[in-house]
Design an enzyme around this catalytic site. Structure first.
Site, PDB file in Angstrom:
ATOM      1  N   SER B 418      35.323  36.240  47.431  1.00 46.60           N
ATOM      2  CA  SER B 418      36.131  36.737  48.552  1.00 46.60           C
ATOM      3  C   SER B 418      35.217  37.608  49.401  1.00 46.60           C
ATOM      4  O   SER B 418      34.997  38.766  49.110  1.00 46.60           O
ATOM      5  CB  SER B 418      37.333  37.523  48.058  1.00 46.60           C
ATOM      6  OG  SER B 418      37.028  38.177  46.851  1.00 46.60           O
ATOM      7  N   PRO B 421      34.510  41.293  54.731  1.00 49.98           N
ATOM      8  CA  PRO B 421      33.907  40.928  56.010  1.00 49.98           C
ATOM      9  C   PRO B 421      32.404  40.651  55.940  1.00 49.98           C
ATOM     10  O   PRO B 421      31.750  40.648  56.977  1.00 49.98           O
ATOM     11  CB  PRO B 421      34.173  42.165  56.839  1.00 49.98           C
ATOM     12  CG  PRO B 421      34.104  43.285  55.853  1.00 49.98           C
ATOM     13  CD  PRO B 421      34.543  42.729  54.543  1.00 49.98           C
ATOM     14  N   GLY B 423      29.937  42.171  54.047  1.00 50.68           N
ATOM     15  CA  GLY B 423      28.980  43.210  53.683  1.00 50.68           C
ATOM     16  C   GLY B 423      28.238  42.882  52.408  1.00 50.68           C
ATOM     17  O   GLY B 423      27.007  42.961  52.350  1.00 50.68           O
ATOM     18  N   ASP B 442      36.295  32.789  51.535  1.00 54.12           N
ATOM     19  CA  ASP B 442      37.402  33.731  51.657  1.00 54.12           C
ATOM     20  C   ASP B 442      38.651  32.943  51.969  1.00 54.12           C
ATOM     21  O   ASP B 442      38.602  31.905  52.621  1.00 54.12           O
ATOM     22  CB  ASP B 442      37.137  34.762  52.762  1.00 54.12           C
ATOM     23  CG  ASP B 442      38.020  35.990  52.586  1.00 54.12           C
ATOM     24  OD1 ASP B 442      37.525  36.994  52.060  1.00 54.12           O
ATOM     25  OD2 ASP B 442      39.203  35.918  52.956  1.00 54.12           O
ATOM     26  N   ASP B 486      35.071  39.856  44.256  1.00 57.02           N
ATOM     27  CA  ASP B 486      35.632  41.133  44.730  1.00 57.02           C
ATOM     28  C   ASP B 486      37.107  40.858  44.981  1.00 57.02           C
ATOM     29  O   ASP B 486      37.508  40.515  46.074  1.00 57.02           O
ATOM     30  CB  ASP B 486      34.915  41.569  46.008  1.00 57.02           C
ATOM     31  CG  ASP B 486      35.440  42.894  46.508  1.00 57.02           C
ATOM     32  OD1 ASP B 486      36.206  43.535  45.784  1.00 57.02           O
ATOM     33  OD2 ASP B 486      35.095  43.266  47.632  1.00 57.02           O
ATOM     34  N   CYS B 543      38.693  47.371  44.341  1.00 59.69           N
ATOM     35  CA  CYS B 543      38.744  48.721  44.871  1.00 59.69           C
ATOM     36  C   CYS B 543      40.026  49.391  44.405  1.00 59.69           C
ATOM     37  O   CYS B 543      40.607  50.208  45.096  1.00 59.69           O
ATOM     38  CB  CYS B 543      38.639  48.726  46.386  1.00 59.69           C
ATOM     39  SG  CYS B 543      39.870  47.724  47.186  1.00 59.69           S
TER      40      CYS B 543
END
Lengths: 180, 819
Positions: B418, B421, B423, B442, B486, B543
């Site tokens: 995924s 954006p 990074g 994604d 992620d 996160c």
């Protein structure tokens, strides 16, 4: 994703040669493996054969981008270079223009280059020659077309345009949606 | 044009929490600006103070000698201006001042000052602070004077006029001479002047005294605060007792009539935690810990505006002492960090270039060679020419960690499941120096645009960007050396970025996220090629700090696939939980790492690194199990209901998995009989289609959401029972939406071949015939290897199976049509 037709190849190479001249050869025959151009969604992508093979696993509708996007074909089958091609144009560029620090920002917002912002320019640049625009610290900022030849550039008044803006790195942000 | 290029303010990625989060420089810089502003007057004031003191030094002698320079006349002028001022002075106002001066001269300066200060302290609170010309440095003294004067003024308003008159009269002559702020005298300014005068008379001491006094005042305040604190603690304790004694009545009173102010709540929280930390000594007799906790929770919810659910979760997660730290840390933003794009520049050069643009920065930390922290900046960090030309990427410090844990090597095939954006994707590319291949996937097409932009901007050329649902990825492609997952999560680690999380999450959100994560982690593992010489690693990160979304998911993966946890290669962060409440996770779970905002000053983050040590066994296991269970089902479709009850024994699921998945085949085979029972209920749970399961009891257990399939398969199953091998092929498929689709199918097929329609053999396997099973496994393994260790083999397999599947489906359809 498909290879370009002859017609398309011709159009694209003509466009590319305005900026990098015969250095196109270096793009196609690279020492570090074979590279090729592929058309996907009207856009031309430049990639190594390895990645090309990998990309074949992905169905057409799910594939967003492969390698580097060079530009796109318009509906009238003209080729339009995108700013994403800058990484390959800059090292091979034949004619360059350097901007003064003060006018960098203006160029990055999409404005033409005025004489007042012109730092340096390659000798013998012809009018309407494709040029790559650099900052004085040699960071490529975009590309455009010389509005005047080098000789004229020396004489014109400071507010006249010397390079027409075509693409600048600000587009990475301004036109993020249309890059692919 | 001239339009402000503001990349970060435009919401470019459509809806979605993360896109909002990605707002870069502007929003984050915004917090610096007020600081500067607030800081500026302070600095000014200090300078002002110095200036004032200097002025005082200069003027002091003259003041003593000549009375008029009250007004701040310059030295030369003061002499000849004296008479005029004298005139006026005689009237009244100067008289006051004179008197003041005399007073001061006569009396002890300090005394007076103290008095003033006291007055000040008493009055200060009520004073409005709209002083134009007043120098902030001497504000307080001025205020004093002002008040004094005000008192005077109240008595005689003419004074004002007099002043004005004086100014006017002297203005012609003295306009130049007067201090710049002396022109039009507002009352405030007058006050300021008086203050200045005072100062002059008092000399340097006054300044010092000022400070001292301020300090004293501060101290006094502190003392008083402390006193009040003590009182508060006492009182709060009393309150607690009270509230505990009369919870219903008092609460209702408080909530209903007067909403408690935050200060008292905060105090109560502190006291409460204090009590809870030393419960045995500080508790009130007869009060239960739960009562304290309930109150604490309520207060925390009010004070930090969390919903009860989330706060409860957090209370489970942190010890109470840490909890408040965490909650506090969520109220402040993390520092802006950028990552140098080493494909284009070096960190030193970049730092220099940015410093030249007026950016104040520092290296991120010892652990990162590419990170820079931005303290403040005079330009938007997200729109500098350096940014646009791809020399750096705005990226939170926590986002570095999973990629560093992944540590991709040059020439590898890496999947970022995924990616948006982009990074982490670009960081991977940068670590691989643009060699090898990266697949950036994604599920959200809108957010992929930013991936495309960032990948091109940073000059990454080895990336294929695609838009699949991660759960289907192994069907598209597998054989990756490394995979970074992620996972989408509830975002409880980034509350500072997105405070909406505080109130918007509930149990179902967490569950939903966890479920998706489990599906994703399995499909991620299935995409990895364990035989890879350099890799075979998965990095799983979120996160979120919820155990349900982290340890639990990893534990699930450990049970379901042949993976093991390995150290993530970072020497900081807190160890993952091996036990949490009623859950007991695999002991190696401590190799995972948790990062918290309050202890590491980065977003809350969880990172786990898994190594896949076998391609085949887990899928074979699953395949076999499925077959094993399938076989009876296929032959006797109606048996399934009987099986179901046995499946309900969920506790089994944990036990065998724990027993040690590492130990390998025999054991897993031994538990094979149990496992299917475990899997099935899951399958059922997973399949969102309720009615299907009802219709197709036997088959639909694991069916995919694709509607028609089960219906098709049903007749097939019946038909197939005679044709041994085929059943093996089809059934797994019917069942299998589980990501290991093709492989399982293949294995199943093989099994079919080896077994050759002898369903009797399956029971044997079930009865823990270790040798047999291991043999079978080995066979499969060898087979797999034969097909080629290179990563293409799985893909080929997928292709083939895809075709097969298609053929079969058409076949089936045909049959069905025939029927």
């Amino acid at each position: 994703m498909r290879p370009l037709t002859d017609e398309e190849t011709k159009t694209m190479f003509e466009k590319l040669s305005k900026y990098i001249g015969e250095n196109i050869k270096l793009l196609v025959d690279r020492p570090d493996g074979s590279y090729c151009f592929r058309l996907h969604n009207d856009r031309v992508y430049y990639m190594s054969e390895k990645i090309l093979k990998l990309a074949t696993h992905i169905s057409r509708d799910k594939l967003v981008s492969v390698g580097t996007c060079f530009g796109k074909f318009t509906k009238t089958i003209k080729f339009r270079l995108h700013i994403t091609a800058l990484d390959f144009l800059a090292p091979y560029a034949k004619f360059k223009v350097w901007l003064k620090p003060g006018s960098e920002q203006s160029f990055l917002y999409g404005n033409h280059v005025l004489k007042s912002g012109l730092g340096r320019i390659t000798e013998n640049t012809m009018q309407y020659q494709g040029v790559v625009v650099y900052s004085l610290t040699d960071v490529p900022l975009g590309f455009g077309v010389a509005a005047k030849c080098t000789q004229e550039c020396r004489q014109v008044d400071p507010m006249s345009i010397v390079v027409f803006h075509q693409a600048d790195v600000g587009e990475f942000i301004r036109n993020e949606d249309t890059l692919t | 044009m001239g339009r402000k290029l503001d990349p970060t303010n435009t919401v470019k990625r459509g809806p979605g929490r993360k896109s909002r989060k990605q707002k870069g420089a502007e929003t984050e810089l915004a917090k610096f600006i007020p600081d500067e502003e607030t800081a500026a007057p302070k600095r000014l004031s200090s300078r002002g103070r110095k200036r004032a003191s200097k002025r005082v030094l200069k003027k002091k002698p003259k003041d003593v000698a000549e009375e008029p320079p009250k007004k701040g006349f310059t030295d030369e002028n003061s002499k000849w201006l004296k008479p005029t001022t004298r005139k006026r002075k005689i009237d009244e106002p100067e008289g006051d001042d004179d008197s003041d001066e005399h007073w001061e001269e006569e009396e002890d300066d300090e005394e007076e000052e103290e008095e003033e200060q006291q007055q000040e302290q008493t009055k200060k609170g009520g004073k409005d602070q709209g002083k134009k010309g007043a120098k902030l440095g001497i504000k307080e003294v001025k205020e004093d004077d002002k008040e004094e004067e005000d008192d005077d003024d109240d008595d005689d308003d003419e004074m004002v006029d007099d002043y004005g008159a004086l100014d006017d009269s002297s203005g012609e002559e003295a306009a130049v001479e007067e201090d710049s702020d002396g022109e039009e005298l507002l009352p405030i300014e007058r006050a300021a002047k008086k203050a200045k005068k005072l100062k002059e008379t008092m000399g340097l001491e006054s300044d010092d005294d000022d400070d001292d006094d301020e300090e004293d005042g501060g101290k006094e305040k502190k003392k008083s605060d402390a006193d009040t604190d003590e009182e508060d603690t006492v009182q709060a304790n009393m309150d607690e007792m009270d509230t505990f004694r009369l919870p219903g009545a008092e609460e209702s009173e408080k909530e209903g009539i007067l909403p408690l102010d935050l200060k008292t709540i905060y105090q109560r929280i502190k006291d409460n935690i204090d009590v809870l930390c030393n419960f045995s000594s500080k508790r009130e007799e007869g009060k239960d810990r739960s009562e304290y906790l309930a109150l604490l929770k309520k207060d925390l919810c009010t004070y930090y505006s969390y919903n009860h659910f989330l706060l409860e979760k957090l209370m489970d997660l942190f010890p109470l002492s840490e909890l408040v730290d965490f909650l506090e840390a969520n109220e402040i933003q993390r520092p802006v960090t950028i990552r140098t794009n080493t494909l284009k520049t070096r960190r030193r050069d970049l730092a220099q270039a940015l410093i030249n643009r007026g950016v104040n920065l520092d290296p991120l930390g010892k652990w990162s060679k590419v990170g820079l922290v931005i303290y403040d900046s005079s330009v938007p960090v997200g729109a500098t020419p350096e940014y646009l030309s791809g020399q750096y990427m705005l990226q939170g410090a926590s986002s570095f960690l999973p990629v560093m844990a992944l540590s991709p090597q040059e020439g590898e095939l890496v999947l970022d499941m995924s990616a948006a954006p982009g990074g982490k994707t670009t960081y991977i590319a940068q670590l691989m120096r643009n060699t090898g291949m990266i697949v950036a996937n994604d599920a959200n097409a809108d957010r992929l645009k930013s991936v495309v932009g960032n990948v091109h901007r940073l000059g990454v050329t080895n990336t294929v960007i695609c838009n699949y649902d991660g759960r289907q990825f192994p069907k598209v492609m597998s054989g990756f050396d490394r995979v970074l997952l992620d996972a989408p999560c509830s975002g409880t680690g980034v509350i500072a970025k997105d405070p909406a999380v505080k109130t918007s999450k509930d149990e179902s959100d967490i569950q939903r996220a966890a479920h998706l994560q489990k599906e994703l982690i399995l499909s991620a593992i299935d995409s990895i090629n364990a035989e890879s010489t350099s890799g075979g690693y998965l990095v799983y990160c979120t996160c979120s700090i919820m155990v349900e979304e982290n340890e639990w998911v990893v534990d699930y993966a450990l049970k379901k696939r042949n993976v093991k946890l390995v150290p993530i290669g970072l020497d900081f962060g807190k160890e993952g939980f091996t036990r949490f409440k009623e859950h007991r996770f695999h002991p190696t779970m401590r190799l995972t790492r948790r990062f918290y905002p309050h202890s590491h000053n980065m977003d809350g983050f969880f990172v786990a690194k898994l190594k896949k040590f076998s391609n085949v066994v887990p899928t074979a296991m699953a395949g076999k199990e499925e077959e094993n269970t399938d076989a009876p089902e296929a032959t006797a479709v109606t048996t399934s209901p009987k099986e179901k009850p046995s499946k309900s024994g969920k506790t089994q699921k944990i036990v065998p998995g724990k027993a040690g998945h590492l130990k390998g085949k025999p054991q897993t085979n031994g538990t094979a009989a149990k496992k299917p029972t475990n899997i099935k209920p899951k399958g059922k749970k997973d399949s969102p289609a309720g009615p299907k399961t009802a219709n197709i009891k036997s088959k639909g257990k694991k069916d995919s959401p694709a509607g028609p399939k089960p219906a098709i398969i049903k007749p097939k199953g019946k038909k197939d029972s005679p044709a041994g091998p085929k059943t093996a092929n089809i059934k797994p498929k019917g069942k299998k939406d589980s990501p290991a689709g093709p492989k399982k199918a293949k294995i199943a097929k093989m099994d079919g071949e080896t077994v050759q329609g002898a369903e009797a053999k399956k029971p044997e396997v079930k009865t823990a015939d270790d040798t047999d099973a291991s043999k079978a496994d080995k066979k499969e393994g060898s087979r797999f290897e034969k097909k080629g260790k290179n990563r293409k083999s799985p893909m080929k397999a997928t292709d083939r199976m895809g075709k097969n599947k298609f053929r079969k489906l058409t076949h089936m359809l045909g049959k069905k049509g025939g029927e």
